[in-house]
Design a protein around this motif. Sequence first.
Motif, short mmCIF file in Angstrom:
data_model
loop_
_atom_site.label_atom_id
_atom_site.label_comp_id
_atom_site.label_asym_id
_atom_site.label_seq_id
_atom_site.Cartn_x
_atom_site.Cartn_y
_atom_site.Cartn_z
N CYS A 1 17.97 43.38 54.69
CA CYS A 1 16.78 43.84 53.13
C CYS A 1 18.41 43.44 52.31
O CYS A 1 18.96 43.46 52.30
CB CYS A 1 16.48 45.55 53.15
N ILE A 2 17.62 43.33 51.15
CA ILE A 2 18.58 42.06 50.51
C ILE A 2 18.29 42.15 48.58
O ILE A 2 17.18 42.40 48.59
CB ILE A 2 18.92 40.73 50.76
N HIS A 3 19.11 42.72 48.07
CA HIS A 3 18.83 43.14 46.57
C HIS A 3 19.04 41.65 46.21
O HIS A 3 20.12 40.83 46.33
CB HIS A 3 19.66 43.56 45.54
N GLN A 4 19.11 41.19 44.64
CA GLN A 4 19.27 39.93 44.28
C GLN A 4 20.47 39.21 43.25
O GLN A 4 20.68 38.42 43.13
CB GLN A 4 18.62 39.31 43.20
N ASP A 5 21.23 40.65 42.93
CA ASP A 5 23.31 40.61 42.03
C ASP A 5 24.26 40.07 43.34
O ASP A 5 23.98 40.06 44.55
CB ASP A 5 23.28 41.31 41.67
N HIS A 6 24.95 39.47 42.80
CA HIS A 6 26.57 38.71 43.95
C HIS A 6 27.36 39.04 42.73
O HIS A 6 27.31 38.80 41.60
CB HIS A 6 26.09 37.43 43.90
N ALA A 7 28.27 38.93 43.74
CA ALA A 7 29.32 39.09 42.78
C ALA A 7 29.97 37.83 41.71
O ALA A 7 29.75 36.93 41.61
CB ALA A 7 30.81 38.94 43.57
N GLY A 8 30.44 38.68 40.96
CA GLY A 8 30.78 37.83 39.16
C GLY A 8 29.93 36.91 38.39
O GLY A 8 29.69 37.34 37.44
N VAL A 9 28.56 37.01 38.82
CA VAL A 9 27.55 36.60 37.92
C VAL A 9 26.36 37.75 37.91
O VAL A 9 25.46 37.27 36.94
CB VAL A 9 26.83 35.81 38.85
N PRO B 1 9.77 47.30 72.33
CA PRO B 1 8.75 46.54 73.23
C PRO B 1 8.61 46.81 71.68
O PRO B 1 7.66 45.84 70.56
CB PRO B 1 8.19 45.93 74.01
N PHE B 2 7.23 47.69 71.07
CA PHE B 2 5.72 47.26 70.11
C PHE B 2 6.99 47.77 68.81
O PHE B 2 6.23 47.60 67.31
CB PHE B 2 5.39 49.20 70.39
N VAL B 3 7.73 48.80 68.75
CA VAL B 3 8.82 47.26 67.53
C VAL B 3 8.74 46.56 66.88
O VAL B 3 9.56 45.51 67.65
CB VAL B 3 9.94 48.61 67.52
N ALA B 4 8.11 45.81 65.83
CA ALA B 4 8.34 43.75 65.87
C ALA B 4 9.68 43.67 66.00
O ALA B 4 9.96 42.43 66.15
CB ALA B 4 7.67 43.67 65.41
N GLY B 5 10.18 44.24 65.03
CA GLY B 5 11.85 44.14 64.39
C GLY B 5 12.02 45.31 62.87
O GLY B 5 12.19 46.34 63.02
N GLY B 6 13.55 44.41 63.43
CA GLY B 6 13.74 45.99 61.53
C GLY B 6 14.03 44.48 60.63
O GLY B 6 14.94 43.82 60.65
N PHE B 7 15.32 45.67 60.06
CA PHE B 7 15.21 45.41 58.31
C PHE B 7 16.15 46.10 58.04
O PHE B 7 16.33 47.31 57.37
CB PHE B 7 14.64 45.07 57.32
N VAL B 8 17.55 45.63 58.26
CA VAL B 8 18.58 46.61 57.86
C VAL B 8 19.51 46.42 56.40
O VAL B 8 18.84 45.60 55.91
CB VAL B 8 20.34 46.06 58.49
N TRP B 9 19.00 47.77 56.28
CA TRP B 9 19.78 47.53 54.96
C TRP B 9 21.69 48.25 55.03
O TRP B 9 21.86 49.68 54.99
CB TRP B 9 19.11 49.34 54.46
N THR B 10 22.19 47.39 53.80
CA THR B 10 21.43 46.35 53.38
C THR B 10 22.61 44.98 53.79
O THR B 10 23.91 45.29 54.41
CB THR B 10 21.21 45.82 52.13
N GLY B 11 22.00 43.39 53.60
CA GLY B 11 22.72 42.26 54.13
C GLY B 11 23.76 42.50 53.35
O GLY B 11 25.06 42.46 54.57
N PHE B 12 24.25 42.68 52.19
CA PHE B 12 25.02 42.55 51.51
C PHE B 12 25.28 43.91 50.36
O PHE B 12 24.03 44.27 50.12
CB PHE B 12 25.11 41.62 50.12
#
Length: 924
Positions: free
Chosen positions: A322-330, A534-545
Amino acid sequence: MLACTLNANAATRERLSLDRGWLFHQGDLVEPPIVGHEESYSNAKAGNAGGAAGNEYDDSDWRRLNLPHDWAVEGPFDPKANVAQGYRPRGIGWYRRYLKVDPADRGKYFELQFDAIATHATVWVNGNVVNRNWSGYNASYIDITPYLRYGDSLNTIAIRVDAEAMEGWWYEGAGIYRHSWLVKRSPVHVITDGVHATPRQVKGKQWSIPVEVTLNNSGKTTGDVTVEVTVFDPAGKQVAKRTERASVNVLATSAVKLPVTINDPALWSIEKTNLYRVTTRVLQAGKVVDETSLHTGFRTIHFDAAQGFFLNGVHVKLQGVCIHQDHAGVGVAVPISIWEYRLRRLKEMGVNAIRFSHNAVASEVLDLVDRMGFVVMDENRNFNPSPDYMKQLEWMVKRDRHHPGIILWSVFNEEPVQATEVGYEMVRRMAAVVKSLDDTRPVTAAMNGGFLTELNVSHAVDVVGSNYQVKDYDRYHKAHPNKPFTSSEDTSAFMTRGEYKTDKEKNLISSYDDDAAKWGNTHRDAWQAIDTRPFVAGGFVWTGFDYRGEPTPNEWPSVSSVFGIMDMNGFAKTAYYIHQVQWIKDKPLIHIAPHWNWTKGENVRVMVMANVETIKLLLNGRELGEQKVDPYRMNNFNVAFEPGKLEAIGYKGGKEVVRTAVETTGEAVSLELIPDRAQLTGDGLDALPITVRALDAQGRAVPLAQNEVTFAVTGGGRSIGHGNGDPNSHEDEKGATRRLFNGLAQLIVQTNYEAGDDVTVTATAAGLKAARVTIPVKRVAAVPYVEPADAPLTFVRSWRIAPDGDARPDPNQTLAAFDMNTWGWGSPPMRAAAGGKYHLYRASFTPRKNLADGTGLIRFAAIKGKAEIWLNGQLIGKKDSYAAAPLDVTLPAGSGKCEINVLIEAEAGQGSGIEGDVTIEPSK
């Protein structure tokens, strides 16, 4: 003036950047209450917005800037501000811009487009409210055709942004933080997002694209047109074409269906991102009057209740973030090239799936996702099926449905009513709207519980999304074995980059993956729970950044989260390497944590992460131990520190296949600058991150360096911000200095518009050798844009017109404030027919501040007849001839609202009047 056009055919569509030349005021501008008869009457009329929303507001002292713009990231931190928003005050802001439109474009359809404004926004054009928007994440498409003036009369765009309004519990920024556009089209045209071109598999290798094109006709006659759809393969070869006739009534829309068949297309996948181009043209009398293109891809998706997710019939475990949309500096005003850097960092880690949480992302980012090879959960922000909010969901689906990367539509995240009938009914309605617009993808919702009640949201979605409910994975699957299931959010573990000892007093958390939120799990635990089912399709780690705000488990002075696999700059934490060795299988990998700068004799926990069979650890050539690789828990050693080299060697089939090392470094003696790329594009948009670090005498990066670095950027670019990944830093992200945090910082440079010179960056720090790097800038044509228009003029437009008469009237006569009908209304040109001898015109205006010293002019483009010019009861100018001629009158010194009266004496038998614009402008 319109500086550039998109193509040589002036009749076709032009999409022009409107990013340049905005005026900005931070803070609200509240006008005094309206109390009088005349003011009340005027306020209710079209085009008569007051204050900063109006045409003639004096914005001469406003800040000039270019978009995208996030004013929150420019401000200071405030411990009294909202912790969820990263202690950044937000508030209210105003933007204004002037637009000059060529008279040759009269009759075309004009649309303003704002890709996103944080958070609520009201838009005026020429004093008319033209749009109100209730979300900081959706675009606004605004038809401004009826309001436009042509030629020298500038058009005024005014926007009030309410960033006090909150939609999320994370940093949301403030302002017009995505791009803005002016789109010109023929009267008969394809509406924005008006091409529905989502491929379907018919049978075997036969596919169709059931293209549907929605047309609009803003013209004055019925539009009889031909619609042409052409499909090109990834190599640019035409593979299908279809045409249909259509008739579009005046001021109406009409949908045209043009299904095309494609045999044996090259499939889109995560590994091979084959994209097809669908071009739609509208022809009228044999001439192309509108043209638009989009890219799409052919692929099949399937969520199986027992085995998870399949792409093109091949099983794929979703290795997501999972990711939000802010980045350092901007802040949230992130250049698309920085988005490319962020996505590339994720790709290098082995990520194949992204959940843009919890809102629609910029459309350019989805274009990158399609090209780079990710699958996406596209998520709606506001959970509400009422009309205003349903429009936001509809917009997202219409805009995004052609993207092959999107595999799930998510209608909400963690809603309190998720376990109830109310939640079920709300989702049922929202899912129905999604399916009416795109029935090729399943609908989900990210539930953090409640999916085991008798009636809940899970009964209204196609795929159940689970946030953190690891304890209920098996229980739910047993109860509902035929329902597809995925982790939509997991982990929520804590790490501070470069820290390997937790210090609660300093809000620092070690990076051994031992700490997680009470509702979450460590990175290792969360992935093991997903990967072994196997029945769990996958995951979305909180968070990428990491991201600003939500600094759980801390508060002030912490101002950003520590959930990230990477920090806000994209610098890796230990979690990066844990996931990389778990998710990348096609090459041997090995990493060591931590660094090797400790106190002699200190007992150090060493974590080795690898995707091989066995590993061996050596210190200064001395073997410390050998272990079988644990793919879920990683491998740990306790080592008594001694300076030197700590090595890890990976073996497969008994043979060495990979090795890595960390070394004890000396004190920092110099700085180093490492650009992410070798070249910049000189279009004013391209930006790149530069890694800043300190080196010892042997050229090794010093992992504990905390030096303060000063930056200077010269040539064809500029700094747009910097960061260091320290969640407790309160440094100015736009200033000239930044402290290294655990050895690293990041500077972001962006080219100037039409830059020709290379960009040179110099970094200095006390006691260290300076670093300098020059980045070549490639000259390119500018993105087609609207030239910024200055507004030194005040146009006097709204006039009262006295009845004609043969007797000379008192030019300063008083008109009752409630009398709205004795005198008429008009705007120049105002011509009186032959008959009456005297004609009287009255208006009011407020001169700009720079004209208060008496250096201004009241300029009449033309007056026909003799004339007297009265200002605030004083005669200030005369015209003594009957013939039509221009007239300039000096504006007396002073400030505040002025009343102007123009008394005209007509020549016998001739017409008279104010025959052109009346402007207030500088004398030079």
